[in-house]
Scaffold this active site. Structure first.
Site, short mmCIF file in Angstrom:
data_model
loop_
_atom_site.label_atom_id
_atom_site.label_comp_id
_atom_site.label_asym_id
_atom_site.label_seq_id
_atom_site.Cartn_x
_atom_site.Cartn_y
_atom_site.Cartn_z
N HIS A 223 0.86 -1.19 0.00
CA HIS A 223 0.00 0.00 0.00
C HIS A 223 0.88 1.23 0.00
O HIS A 223 1.82 1.33 0.79
CB HIS A 223 -0.91 0.03 1.23
CG HIS A 223 -1.80 1.24 1.22
ND1 HIS A 223 -3.03 1.25 0.59
CD2 HIS A 223 -1.61 2.48 1.72
CE1 HIS A 223 -3.56 2.46 0.71
NE2 HIS A 223 -2.72 3.22 1.39
N ASP A 302 -15.10 3.19 6.97
CA ASP A 302 -13.98 4.01 6.50
C ASP A 302 -14.38 4.83 5.29
O ASP A 302 -13.99 6.00 5.16
CB ASP A 302 -12.77 3.15 6.18
CG ASP A 302 -11.67 4.01 5.57
OD1 ASP A 302 -11.19 4.90 6.29
OD2 ASP A 302 -11.35 3.86 4.39
N ARG A 309 -13.83 13.27 6.21
CA ARG A 309 -12.53 13.90 6.53
C ARG A 309 -12.05 14.77 5.39
O ARG A 309 -11.46 15.83 5.58
CB ARG A 309 -11.49 12.82 6.84
CG ARG A 309 -11.72 12.15 8.19
CD ARG A 309 -10.92 10.87 8.29
NE ARG A 309 -9.53 11.06 8.04
CZ ARG A 309 -8.72 10.16 7.47
NH1 ARG A 309 -9.20 8.99 7.09
NH2 ARG A 309 -7.46 10.41 7.27
N SER A 324 -7.54 4.02 8.80
CA SER A 324 -8.24 3.95 7.51
C SER A 324 -7.54 2.94 6.58
O SER A 324 -8.16 2.03 6.03
CB SER A 324 -8.25 5.35 6.88
OG SER A 324 -8.54 5.30 5.53
N LYS A 328 -8.68 -1.51 5.94
CA LYS A 328 -8.95 -2.13 4.63
C LYS A 328 -7.97 -3.26 4.36
O LYS A 328 -8.34 -4.30 3.84
CB LYS A 328 -8.88 -1.06 3.54
CG LYS A 328 -10.07 -0.11 3.60
CD LYS A 328 -9.93 1.06 2.66
CE LYS A 328 -8.96 2.09 3.16
NZ LYS A 328 -8.98 3.40 2.61
N1 URA Z 1 -5.44 6.55 2.17
C1 URA Z 1 -6.45 5.94 2.85
O1 URA Z 1 -6.91 4.87 2.49
N2 URA Z 1 -6.91 6.56 3.97
C2 URA Z 1 -6.42 7.72 4.43
O2 URA Z 1 -6.87 8.20 5.45
C3 URA Z 1 -5.38 8.35 3.69
C4 URA Z 1 -4.91 7.74 2.56
#
Ligand code: URA
Length: 570
Positions: A223, A302, A309, A324, A328
């Site tokens: 990621h 999320d 946000r 967040s 995932k």
């Molecule tokens: N990427 C995400 O999935 N969440 C965040 O809060 C910031 C970047």
């Protein structure tokens, strides 16, 4: 006759309906509803209920569906909705009447409520988190205002407060304005490690969890926290799959100046981002790599919170970014995870200190959840590679897969692939990884991966209708090229979005002709701007003002990988 749908289609409809349910606003009835539909041109639509203090003017989920962004185009004469699935309950599947709003007009009690009519609730009760003393029809466990005050006053939230607030927000009982106040209190006052772990667990619990224990191969994922020109996932996933590792890349769409992997791949004619869980598993078994849009049912809390946000200035809260991303990734079920935490002007984290704190928090969360997690901190003060934009970045990734491409893109791809293979328990090493790029093994997996998702790897990529060149105003060395400036110069001509529902232009973006350190002559092209809408050139050029500097001396060039953060010793 509506076409027959496969089990995969129904699964996709189900997970889309569950995701839509997470966006419902239902503080008065406490019955969030999501609906997904398939139009006869193959497009997926979704909607959720949005209630109003004046109950009768609230909108049902079907109304949301027919006003899905772009639906007006989809409902042009001749378009038809062929199937819809309410709220993800398989038993509730039924064909939609030809006029979808008919269902609303008839006001049939929703099957998911067990046939009960929706109860009216006192609007104030909804805003107070359903306190019994304010007349709610359902007793809520906590008062959201107490929770906001606790964080505002630098207190520590209890586990059951965290579980409740995430669940109640997903159900629509906690209102957006209350969640934004809480998010701002978290941004300002932070969270303890146990609070972040519990918050992450509650977000995971808001949706489904995937299970990759089926494929015989170990799984490893990556990621990136997002940057400019960050196309690394495209060559990386097939490269790692060459070595018998399954790579389940569930990616998000781009927002702001950062690009999203599905947006880039959608510039390949025919390629589709939406796969059901069953399709994803089958592709992992067969090809070994899949890159698709993050599953609709993964951590719906999320999705709702991230969108909030984004419009309330609370994206940058480290506990919220970490939870967040990790909710995932943990829900996705990967066995190993490599995090690319970017730092610099083009990244969310502008300082090494913040990037290190974010990386450490995420590595701890992953490790505690049993995922073998490691993070690299990488430079995002200059763009990665020579392109920023969707089709432009696909083109550059294919160059890397053909054994060429810019050095920094190759180096970072190999560094991340090395971490991913090691985290999955395989000994490969950088030399063998570079060889797999050079001799076409990674390209072979790429071609199969793109074809498996309907794409034509040989089709010409879209190009923009118009280009403009930006030239050097002096001779010397390009001393600095600011990542954020280039990111904005790519976004404004159409490569990115200002709002998440905006479409992106496949051909738009920026192509660089010089990198920091390169010698340039006066009048030499530094970059080319690409767009279909030339009226946007002026805005793109504005974002480049002060974004590059030419100096007599060549600057010292640092490495792309700045640091490595691993699990703490037990
Ligand atoms: N990427 C995400 O999935 N969440 C965040 O809060 C910031 C970047």
């Amino acid at each position: 006759m509506a076409p027959a749908l496969t089990q995969d289609d129904w699964e996709l409809l189900r997970s889309t309906a569950v995701e839509a349910m997470g966006r419902a606003y239902a503080p008065y009835s406490n019955f969030p509803v999501g609906v997904a539909g398939l139009a006869d041109d193959g497009r997926l639509l979704s909607g959720c209920n949005v209630e109003n203090a004046s109950y009768a003017v609230g909108l049902c989920a079907e109304c949301g569906l027919v006003s899905d962004p772009g639906a007006h185009r989809r409902w042009s004469p001749g378009r038809r909705l062929v199937r819809r699935l309410p709220r993800g309950d398989a038993h509730a599947v039924r064909p939609l009447p030809a006029d979808p709003l008919g269902a609303r007009r008839r006001a049939v009690p929703h099957p998911d409520t067990g046939g009960r009519a929706l109860a009216r609730r006192d609007p104030a009760a909804g805003l107070r988190g359903g306190r019994p003393d304010q007349g709610s029809t359902m007793t809520e466990q906590h008062d959201v205002v107490d929770i906001i005050r606790t964080k505002r006053d630098r207190g520590v939230l209890a586990d059951d407060q965290i579980d409740w607030v995430i669940d109640a927000y997903t159900r629509g009982v906690v209102a957006d304005e209350q969640m934004s106040a809480l998010a701002m209190a978290i941004l300002i006052n932070g969270m303890t490690r146990p609070e972040i772990a519990r918050w992450t667990a509650a977000m995971i619990a808001s949706g489904e969890r995937m299970d990759f224990s089926g494929p015989a191969r170990p799984t490893s994922d990556k990621h990136s926290t997002g940057g400019v020109g960050d196309k690394i996932t495209l060559p990386l996933a097939p490269l790692v799959a060459v070595f018998g590792i399954a790579v389940p890349q569930l990616s998000g769409r781009g927002l702001g100046h950062t690009g999203g992997t599905p947006d880039k791949l959608e510039s390949i004619p025919g390629w589709r981002a939406d796969l059901s869980n069953a399709q994803m598993l089958a592709q992992l078994d067969d090809v070994g790599a899949v890159i698709c849009a993050a599953g609709a049912g993964l951590a719906p809390a999320d999705k709702k919170l991230y969108a909030l946000r984004d419009v309330t200035g609370t994206v940058e809260a480290i506990p919220l970014i970490a939870s967040s991303i990790m909710s995932k990734k943990i829900a996705e079920g990967t066995g190993a995870l490599v995090l690319d935490v970017k730092v610099g002007s083009g990244a969310f984290m502008k300082t090494r200190e913040d990037a290190t704190e974010l990386a450490r928090t995420m590595v701890d969360l992953g490790t505690d959840a049993g995922v073998n997690t490691v993070a690299l901190i990488t430079d995002m003060s200059v763009p990665l590679g020579l392109t920023a934009g969707n089709a432009l970045e696909v083109r550059e990734s294919v160059e890397v897969l053909a054994g060429g491409g810019p050095q920094d893109v190759v180096d970072l791809t190999v560094a991340l692939a090395d971490e991913m293979t090691r985290a999955a328990g395989k000994t490969v090493g950088p030399d063998e990884l570079r060889a797999a790029l050079a001799d076409g093994r990674a390209m072979d997996v790429w071609r199969r991966m793109i074809s498996a998702q309907g794409g034509d790897p040989d089709a010409p990529l879209p190009t923009a209708a118009e280009t403009q060149t930006v030239v050097a105003d002096a001779a010397g060395h390009l001393e600095h090229l600011d990542a954020m400036a280039v990111g904005m110069a790519a976004r404004r001509p159409g490569a990115g979005r200002a709002r998440k529902e905006d479409p992106v232009r496949a051909g738009a973006g920026v192509e660089l002709h010089a990198r920091p350190g390169d010698k340039v002559t006066k009048g030499q092209p530094l970059m080319t701007l690409h767009t279909d809408t030339p009226e946007r050139f002026a805005r793109a050029r504005e974002s480049l003002v002060g974004g590059w500097r030419i100096a007599p001396q060549a600057p010292a060039r640092g490495p792309v990988v700045l640091d490595r953060i691993t699990a703490r010793e037990a």
